[in-house]
Design an enzyme around this catalytic site. Sequence first.
Site, PDB file in Angstrom:
ATOM      1  N   ASP A  43      -7.963  -6.918   2.274  1.00 21.75           N
ATOM      2  CA  ASP A  43      -6.891  -6.933   3.275  1.00 21.75           C
ATOM      3  C   ASP A  43      -7.482  -6.396   4.563  1.00 21.75           C
ATOM      4  OD1 ASP A  43      -6.787  -3.963   2.354  1.00 21.75           O
ATOM      5  OD2 ASP A  43      -5.562  -4.024   4.164  1.00 21.75           O
ATOM      6  N   CYS A  71      -7.022 -26.264  11.873  1.00 23.99           N
ATOM      7  CA  CYS A  71      -5.710 -25.647  12.100  1.00 23.99           C
ATOM      8  C   CYS A  71      -4.955 -26.375  13.213  1.00 23.99           C
ATOM      9  CB  CYS A  71      -5.853 -24.160  12.390  1.00 23.99           C
ATOM     10  SG  CYS A  71      -6.104 -23.723  14.127  1.00 23.99           S
ATOM     11  N   CYS A  83      -6.346 -25.935  16.777  1.00 24.80           N
ATOM     12  CA  CYS A  83      -7.568 -26.692  17.076  1.00 24.80           C
ATOM     13  C   CYS A  83      -7.301 -28.199  17.137  1.00 24.80           C
ATOM     14  CB  CYS A  83      -8.648 -26.354  16.057  1.00 24.80           C
ATOM     15  SG  CYS A  83      -9.235 -24.659  16.263  1.00 24.80           S
ATOM     16  N   HIS A 134      -5.098 -19.224  14.459  1.00 28.34           N
ATOM     17  CA  HIS A 134      -6.425 -19.809  14.232  1.00 28.34           C
ATOM     18  C   HIS A 134      -7.319 -18.865  13.421  1.00 28.34           C
ATOM     19  CE1 HIS A 134     -10.411 -21.433  14.966  1.00 28.34           C
ATOM     20  NE2 HIS A 134     -10.748 -20.219  15.351  1.00 28.34           N
ATOM     21  N   CYS A 145     -12.709 -26.580  12.739  1.00 25.66           N
ATOM     22  CA  CYS A 145     -11.457 -26.007  12.224  1.00 25.66           C
ATOM     23  C   CYS A 145     -10.364 -27.072  12.166  1.00 25.66           C
ATOM     24  CB  CYS A 145     -11.015 -24.843  13.092  1.00 25.66           C
ATOM     25  SG  CYS A 145      -9.502 -24.046  12.519  1.00 25.66           S
ATOM     26  N   ASP A 203       0.869  -1.167   0.000  1.00 25.36           N
ATOM     27  CA  ASP A 203       0.000   0.000   0.000  1.00 25.36           C
ATOM     28  C   ASP A 203       0.911   1.225   0.000  1.00 25.36           C
ATOM     29  OD1 ASP A 203      -2.188   1.621   0.058  1.00 25.36           O
ATOM     30  OD2 ASP A 203      -2.474   1.477   2.225  1.00 25.36           O
TER      31      ASP A 203
HETATM   32 ZN   LIG Z   1      -8.387 -23.480  14.474  1.00 28.45          ZN
END
Ligand SMILES: [Zn+2]
Length: 363
Positions: free
Chosen positions: A263, A303, A306, A332, A301, A90
């Site tokens: 963004d 990830c 998790c 996360h 989730c 930017d």
């Molecule tokens: Zn997660």
Amino acid sequence: MKKFSIEAECGKARAGILHTSHGKIETPFFMPVATKGSVKLLSNEEVLESGTQCMISNAFILHMKPGLETIKKFHGLHKFMNWKKGLFTDSGGFQVLSEQFCLKLSEEGVTFRNPFDGKAMIYSPENAMQIQNVLGSDVAMCLDDVPIAGATEKRVTEATQRTAEWASRCKEAHKNKEQLLFGICQGGVFENLRKKSTQQISELGFDGNALGGLAIGEPLEKMYDAINTGLPLLPKEKPRYLMGVGSPQDLVKAISLGVDCFDSRFPTRTARHGRAFTSKGNINIDSAIFRLDNKPLDEKCGCFVCKNHSRAYIHHLFRTKEENAQKYLSFHNLWFTQNLVKRIREQITEGKFRQKEFLKTMK
Ligand SMILES: [Zn+2]
């Protein structure tokens, strides 16, 4: 080579490919903010693991520190950061115009005080382009005049005109052939000015176009009015970028209106305040109800947080001010956001994306 191709459409939503000098970016896509060259609390490996295809850094901030001499020595920001995927910069119009930096705003540019040496300096559209040409990001953004939320019509009129003049000077000064250049439309929440700015910027023929000056504190319905006014006036065959938007619900809604690129600091900033995105809405991990909760942050989730940790553990880390609490929540939330956008993209490709139904699955 075609710079942007639309692969599938579903209602107004589109799935496409943005071709950059660091490979293809599948659209729609979300960029975490790496103002100084790093997403807060996350390593570049973690950012990559979250499914991020592209980050956005800030040219104005980076040109002060570490300065262009350092970036030149590393042959660009990608190599300095050791980031091999997509990178936007930017111009920093929003930052340079903040009270912290801005001394004077004129046709020439913004006179600002450099906090590191106290000197007054000019930041012009030409400077913004020269700096971004050296940074070597895949996509450079024009310097725009961004009025604060709630600015008067007079101020927004002036900013709209200046943004158009600066955009034209940016186009003239942009010399890096490997780098795409996007224009930014202003106009605040005034319908006539939003229309005018969108037309003025579109006519200049940039590689992509952004709706700027939104998500800065105006009421949500005003933001959507401005999106509904501006978006249909942007060229359909070019990428459309909504700056500063990043809550899960807003991403779903804006993609359904035809936005390709976003963004926002929102996923990582909310994480640092203890809030986790879940498929049933946000939770505040600071709450005592999680003290003995053995479930992951979000049961749907995938990830690593998790997969490995309970809400009770992260609640404990957060309460005891262990930095890993904010780090885990940041990872996360970013993973959750990237996965959300990826699922929407898949549904657009299959012709199945319906905004209302999708939002229902998030409650
Ligand atoms: Zn997660």
